[in-house]
Motif scaffolding. Sequence first.
Motif, PDB file in Angstrom:
ATOM      1  N   LEU A 152       0.828  -1.202   0.000  1.00 48.74           N
ATOM      2  CA  LEU A 152       0.000   0.000   0.000  1.00 48.74           C
ATOM      3  C   LEU A 152       0.865   1.256   0.000  1.00 48.74           C
ATOM      4  CD1 LEU A 152      -2.678   1.495   0.220  1.00 48.74           C
ATOM      5  CD2 LEU A 152      -2.685   0.998   2.678  1.00 48.74           C
ATOM      6  N   TYR A 153       1.836   1.307   0.865  1.00 43.57           N
ATOM      7  CA  TYR A 153       2.720   2.467   0.958  1.00 43.57           C
ATOM      8  C   TYR A 153       3.441   2.722  -0.362  1.00 43.57           C
ATOM      9  CZ  TYR A 153       6.478   5.535   2.551  1.00 43.57           C
ATOM     10  OH  TYR A 153       7.348   6.583   2.689  1.00 43.57           O
ATOM     11  N   ASN A 154       3.981   1.676  -0.962  1.00 44.87           N
ATOM     12  CA  ASN A 154       4.708   1.827  -2.220  1.00 44.87           C
ATOM     13  C   ASN A 154       3.808   2.318  -3.346  1.00 44.87           C
ATOM     14  OD1 ASN A 154       7.097   1.038  -1.022  1.00 44.87           O
ATOM     15  ND2 ASN A 154       6.944  -1.082  -1.708  1.00 44.87           N
ATOM     16  N   ALA A 155       2.576   1.827  -3.391  1.00 45.22           N
ATOM     17  CA  ALA A 155       1.634   2.279  -4.416  1.00 45.22           C
ATOM     18  C   ALA A 155       1.343   3.770  -4.252  1.00 45.22           C
ATOM     19  CB  ALA A 155       0.345   1.472  -4.355  1.00 45.22           C
ATOM     20  N   LEU A 156       1.149   4.208  -3.017  1.00 45.15           N
ATOM     21  CA  LEU A 156       0.881   5.627  -2.767  1.00 45.15           C
ATOM     22  C   LEU A 156       2.099   6.498  -3.081  1.00 45.15           C
ATOM     23  CD1 LEU A 156      -1.210   5.232   0.502  1.00 45.15           C
ATOM     24  CD2 LEU A 156      -2.066   5.985  -1.736  1.00 45.15           C
ATOM     25  N   ILE A 157       3.288   6.022  -2.746  1.00 46.43           N
ATOM     26  CA  ILE A 157       4.515   6.762  -3.055  1.00 46.43           C
ATOM     27  C   ILE A 157       4.724   6.834  -4.567  1.00 46.43           C
ATOM     28  CG2 ILE A 157       7.051   6.678  -2.909  1.00 46.43           C
ATOM     29  CD1 ILE A 157       5.638   7.795  -0.409  1.00 46.43           C
ATOM     30  N   ASP A 158       4.466   5.736  -5.266  1.00 47.63           N
ATOM     31  CA  ASP A 158       4.583   5.739  -6.724  1.00 47.63           C
ATOM     32  C   ASP A 158       3.651   6.778  -7.345  1.00 47.63           C
ATOM     33  OD1 ASP A 158       6.477   3.731  -6.586  1.00 47.63           O
ATOM     34  OD2 ASP A 158       5.098   2.123  -7.205  1.00 47.63           O
ATOM     35  N   PHE A 159       2.450   6.890  -6.804  1.00 50.88           N
ATOM     36  CA  PHE A 159       1.492   7.879  -7.298  1.00 50.88           C
ATOM     37  C   PHE A 159       2.015   9.297  -7.053  1.00 50.88           C
ATOM     38  CE2 PHE A 159      -2.422  10.458  -6.468  1.00 50.88           C
ATOM     39  CZ  PHE A 159      -2.811  10.581  -7.796  1.00 50.88           C
TER      40      PHE A 159
END
Length: 98
Positions: free
Chosen positions: A76-83
């Motif tokens: 979840l964290y990585n997906a949000l950071i990627d965004f």
Amino acid sequence: MKNKKKSTEKRVEKYDELLFDFESQLEELQDLRKKLKKIQKQADELTHYMYSEDWMKDFDKYEGKEDFHVLGEDYLYNALIDFENEKVKILKQICKHL
């Protein structure tokens, strides 16, 4: 004189084609803006969930259950950071041409 007319006509045709392609790309950009608005709402909701007591309760209850990707903190964290990183890239691209 005939050659000059041909080259002028070719130039106008070239820019005519460019204009039609530009208009098509502009429509895609407008669609992208709408998608970005939707994606931002999703990111906001996921961020709120990630920092909520509900996420902690859900994490504790389903710890180790691989079916719930949203409870994998890194996922979840990585997906949000990627965004966030993509938004910065888009902004840099836009600012570069203002």
